[in-house]
Design a protein around this motif. Structure first.
Motif, PDB file in Angstrom:
ATOM      1  N   ASN A 129      46.895   4.890 -19.451  1.00 31.85           N
ATOM      2  CA  ASN A 129      47.236   4.960 -17.901  1.00 31.85           C
ATOM      3  C   ASN A 129      45.723   5.311 -17.479  1.00 31.85           C
ATOM      4  O   ASN A 129      45.514   6.382 -16.319  1.00 31.85           O
ATOM      5  N   TRP A 133      49.148   5.471 -12.384  1.00 31.97           N
ATOM      6  CA  TRP A 133      50.277   5.384 -12.268  1.00 31.97           C
ATOM      7  C   TRP A 133      50.858   7.205 -12.282  1.00 31.97           C
ATOM      8  O   TRP A 133      50.776   7.582 -13.076  1.00 31.97           O
ATOM      9  N   GLY A 134      51.615   7.552 -11.378  1.00 28.10           N
ATOM     10  CA  GLY A 134      52.130   8.943 -11.132  1.00 28.10           C
ATOM     11  C   GLY A 134      51.310  10.056 -11.100  1.00 28.10           C
ATOM     12  O   GLY A 134      51.544  10.766 -11.800  1.00 28.10           O
ATOM     13  N   TYR A 137      49.149  11.024 -14.465  1.00 24.28           N
ATOM     14  CA  TYR A 137      49.607  11.609 -15.990  1.00 24.28           C
ATOM     15  C   TYR A 137      50.704  11.524 -16.468  1.00 24.28           C
ATOM     16  O   TYR A 137      51.410  11.675 -17.106  1.00 24.28           O
ATOM     17  N   ILE A 138      51.193  10.106 -15.870  1.00 19.02           N
ATOM     18  CA  ILE A 138      52.368   9.764 -16.521  1.00 19.02           C
ATOM     19  C   ILE A 138      51.698   9.226 -18.034  1.00 19.02           C
ATOM     20  O   ILE A 138      50.982   7.836 -17.870  1.00 19.02           O
TER      21      ILE A 138
END
Length: 196
Positions: A129, A133-134, A137-138
């Motif tokens: 990542n 994105w998020g 941590y996604i």
């Protein structure tokens, strides 16, 4: 350029991409031969049919592999990311293919990765990542999957659902940083002006 194309085709990644295409082509060829063999007006001549089938397979697979890899955008992104010492460089074809599939600027995801992670130099290990994105941590499973997922989300969520049609509009949703859009645009311009 010919040496670069040959190098790309000979790479493990290109061979890995070609293998499913070869398998699919072989299966389709076998099905076609069975169907043609069942046709009452079909004459099968073993001596001439086998080389022709192999030549058609090779040409079709070669065209599919080199069409994306020989694309000047792929070469430019590869060289640009290599100049940034980015581990995303081998995935330039994925960036271009996903951008084309979802109607995005082919430089956008690379530019976002430049701002969010220094082109994948600083990201949560194992998350794939490089786009924050998020919060970063996604986990996205792999670089090709990450490129696909984020490209699709940019089209379906940012553009279609939320109506963001410019980098500035995406930035208002994507990031808290008020300078996010200007930094992403800076990277877009760098890629545009990058000389191979």
């Amino acid at each position: 350029m010919k040496k670069l194309i040959l190098k790309l085709i000979r790479s493990k990644r290109a061979r890995a991409r070609a293998l499913p295409i070869l398998k699919q082509t072989l299966v389709l060829t076998m099905i076609s031969l069975v169907v043609l063999g069942l046709s009452p007006n079909f004459k099968y001549e073993a001596a001439s049919a086998k080389p022709a089938v192999l030549a058609i397979q090779s040409a079709a697979v070669q065209d599919q592999i080199t069409a994306v890899q020989a694309d000047e955008r792929v070469i430019k992104l590869t060289k640009y990311l290599e100049s940034k010492d980015s581990l995303l460089a081998p995935y330039a074809a994925d960036f271009v293919a996903s951008a084309d599939r979802y109607g995005l600027d082919w430089k956008l995801l690379v530019a976002i990765s430049g701002d969010e992670s220094g082109f994948a130099k600083q990201y949560v290990g194992g998350s794939y990542n490089a786009w924050g994105w998020g919060g970063g941590y996604i986990g996205l499973g792999s670089w090709p999957n990450a490129i696909e997922v984020i490209s699709k989300a940019l089209k379906e969520n940012y553009r279609e659902k939320w109506g963001a049609s410019s980098v500035e509009q995406v930035g208002k949703i994507w990031a808290e940083d008020p300078f996010w859009a200007s930094k992403v645009k800076m990277y877009l311009n760098q890629i545009d002006k990058f000389v191979i």
